[in-house]
Design an enzyme around this catalytic site. Sequence first.
Site, PDB file in Angstrom:
ATOM      1  N   ASN A   1     -29.136  22.039  -8.831  1.00 51.77           N
ATOM      2  CA  ASN A   1     -30.470  21.464  -8.674  1.00 51.77           C
ATOM      3  C   ASN A   1     -30.920  20.702  -9.921  1.00 51.77           C
ATOM      4  O   ASN A   1     -31.536  19.632  -9.820  1.00 51.77           O
ATOM      5  CB  ASN A   1     -31.472  22.562  -8.329  1.00 51.77           C
TER       6      ASN A   1
ATOM      7  N   PHE B   1     -14.850  33.943 -26.884  1.00 50.50           N
ATOM      8  CA  PHE B   1     -15.678  33.464 -27.984  1.00 50.50           C
ATOM      9  C   PHE B   1     -16.455  32.224 -27.530  1.00 50.50           C
ATOM     10  O   PHE B   1     -16.322  31.747 -26.400  1.00 50.50           O
ATOM     11  CB  PHE B   1     -14.797  33.156 -29.198  1.00 50.50           C
TER      12      PHE B   1
ATOM     13  N   CYS C   1     -16.369  17.361 -27.419  1.00 51.88           N
ATOM     14  CA  CYS C   1     -16.904  16.883 -26.139  1.00 51.88           C
ATOM     15  C   CYS C   1     -18.073  17.714 -25.615  1.00 51.88           C
ATOM     16  O   CYS C   1     -19.171  17.200 -25.427  1.00 51.88           O
ATOM     17  CB  CYS C   1     -15.790  16.859 -25.084  1.00 51.88           C
TER      18      CYS C   1
ATOM     19  N   THR D   1     -33.203  48.769  -3.460  1.00 56.03           N
ATOM     20  CA  THR D   1     -33.420  48.933  -4.910  1.00 56.03           C
ATOM     21  C   THR D   1     -34.228  47.739  -5.390  1.00 56.03           C
ATOM     22  O   THR D   1     -33.694  46.836  -6.050  1.00 56.03           O
ATOM     23  CB  THR D   1     -32.079  49.019  -5.681  1.00 56.03           C
TER      24      THR D   1
ATOM     25  N   TYR E   1     -31.275  45.422   6.334  1.00 54.77           N
ATOM     26  CA  TYR E   1     -30.208  44.462   6.627  1.00 54.77           C
ATOM     27  C   TYR E   1     -28.820  45.043   6.369  1.00 54.77           C
ATOM     28  O   TYR E   1     -27.940  45.007   7.231  1.00 54.77           O
ATOM     29  CB  TYR E   1     -30.403  43.188   5.783  1.00 54.77           C
ATOM     30  N   VAL E   2     -28.599  45.575   5.180  1.00 59.12           N
ATOM     31  CA  VAL E   2     -27.264  46.067   4.826  1.00 59.12           C
ATOM     32  C   VAL E   2     -26.883  47.271   5.678  1.00 59.12           C
ATOM     33  O   VAL E   2     -25.787  47.338   6.240  1.00 59.12           O
ATOM     34  CB  VAL E   2     -27.197  46.414   3.327  1.00 59.12           C
TER      35      VAL E   2
ATOM     36  N   ARG F   1     -13.618  19.620 -35.325  1.00 61.92           N
ATOM     37  CA  ARG F   1     -14.947  19.114 -35.019  1.00 61.92           C
ATOM     38  C   ARG F   1     -15.705  20.082 -34.109  1.00 61.92           C
ATOM     39  O   ARG F   1     -15.268  20.390 -33.016  1.00 61.92           O
ATOM     40  CB  ARG F   1     -14.846  17.729 -34.369  1.00 61.92           C
TER      41      ARG F   1
ATOM     42  N   GLY G   1     -16.710  24.988 -28.273  1.00 65.61           N
ATOM     43  CA  GLY G   1     -16.980  23.973 -29.289  1.00 65.61           C
ATOM     44  C   GLY G   1     -16.203  22.727 -28.973  1.00 65.61           C
ATOM     45  O   GLY G   1     -15.920  22.439 -27.813  1.00 65.61           O
TER      46      GLY G   1
END
Length: 441
Positions: free
Chosen positions: A228, A265, A271, A86, A10-11, A334, A268
């Site tokens: 999904n 990082f 929510c 691959t 394909y490629v 929190r 938190g």
Amino acid sequence: MRISVFGLGYVGCVSAACLAGMGHEVIGVDVNQVKVDLVNDGKAPVVEERIGELIAEVVRTGALRATGDVREAIMDSEVSLVCVGTPSEPNGSLCTTYLERVTEEIGAALAEGARQGSRHTVVFRSTMLPGTCLNLLVPILEKHVGGLAGVDIGVAVNPEFLREGTSVRDFFDPPKTVIGELDPASGDAVLALYDGLPGEVFRVPVPTAEAIKYADNAFHGLKIGFANELGAVCQALGVDSHQVMDVFLADRKLNISPAYLRPGFAFGGSCLPKDLRSLVHAAQRADVSVPILAHVLTSNSDHLQRAVDLVERTGRRRVGLFGLSFKPGTDDLRESPLVELAERLFGKGYDIKIYDANVSLSRLLGANREYIESRLPHLAQLLADSVDEVLEHAEVCLVGTRDPAVLSALPHGEGPMIVDLIRLPDAETRRTEPGYMGLAW
């Protein structure tokens, strides 16, 4: 330009036909004689929109032909595109057998003196993991050619972003063009292939180009899985999932945007964690399996642990932490990942000093104070009044804030080791320093 394209799947087939359609002189190369004969007869070896008509046209004009002879292809081209498969090995690892084989064949053909007077450029278009080109394929080329990549031979990585079914359309209207160049001349050769095509061009180091393809495909898979799973939960709860996603997709500020897509990082706050828990719990009560959503918090916790591991790796015990609230410019603690990080380090016996200009124990009220008293009851003895107090104490500094007062005070070279949780503005410079470790890389 004169181009050889190795691999007529394909490629390779689409790349060969489209490049020929742009006016280049292209030779397709494949070990499968059936594919070679099909192309030479003006027929496409793959089923794809528009490809049949395009191949018929460029073969008729002489812009495209195919061969099984590697030496012939190398002799009649100045740039080679490697588009071999691959596939996955049984254990999930990447199979590089075809890549290695075609690289050996190209190198052997170049060593025979098939090209005289100009430098041949080998461009890897196959999907491969970062490090494959420089650590595996370049040594193979150099061994067979007897020369240096980037000097005697051009080498580049040029990942494709073609969707089966619309690949011809995608080739001529690409979302982006990525060129991983070993040297500028190699990048220039690739750039010339796509002269006149729209879209932004990114010229990057070779490993970056290799990784970009994986970033794209992993995110595409994640998006489909997310949609999904959310659809399954909505159905179980009696909600029209397409109405939900229509509104979700309309948000271009946070949802369909660069927001939240920079390595850094852990997340938190008050929510995200609680809402993820609630949604997963609702799915479980409805007997809906949501492995992606169910593992988001696990992934987040593992990322936080990586910061702990970096500190442990230093072998030092006195730690400074800059930043404590879950979001800059607030005192909201929190479910702050920085509070969790401090708690884990404190629990392991590290001697910690913390500075956050927005956090003062005397000002903490209500749920905020209750939370910190339950998670870090010794916070008062950990908080420092100034940046300098933390720097004087620490052998290792974790930087989780973009407070200008903190950033301007961080030393270079000698001083505490720096664990960068946010990707500091001068991270590129610091990366060369032995005392710098970046979690946000």
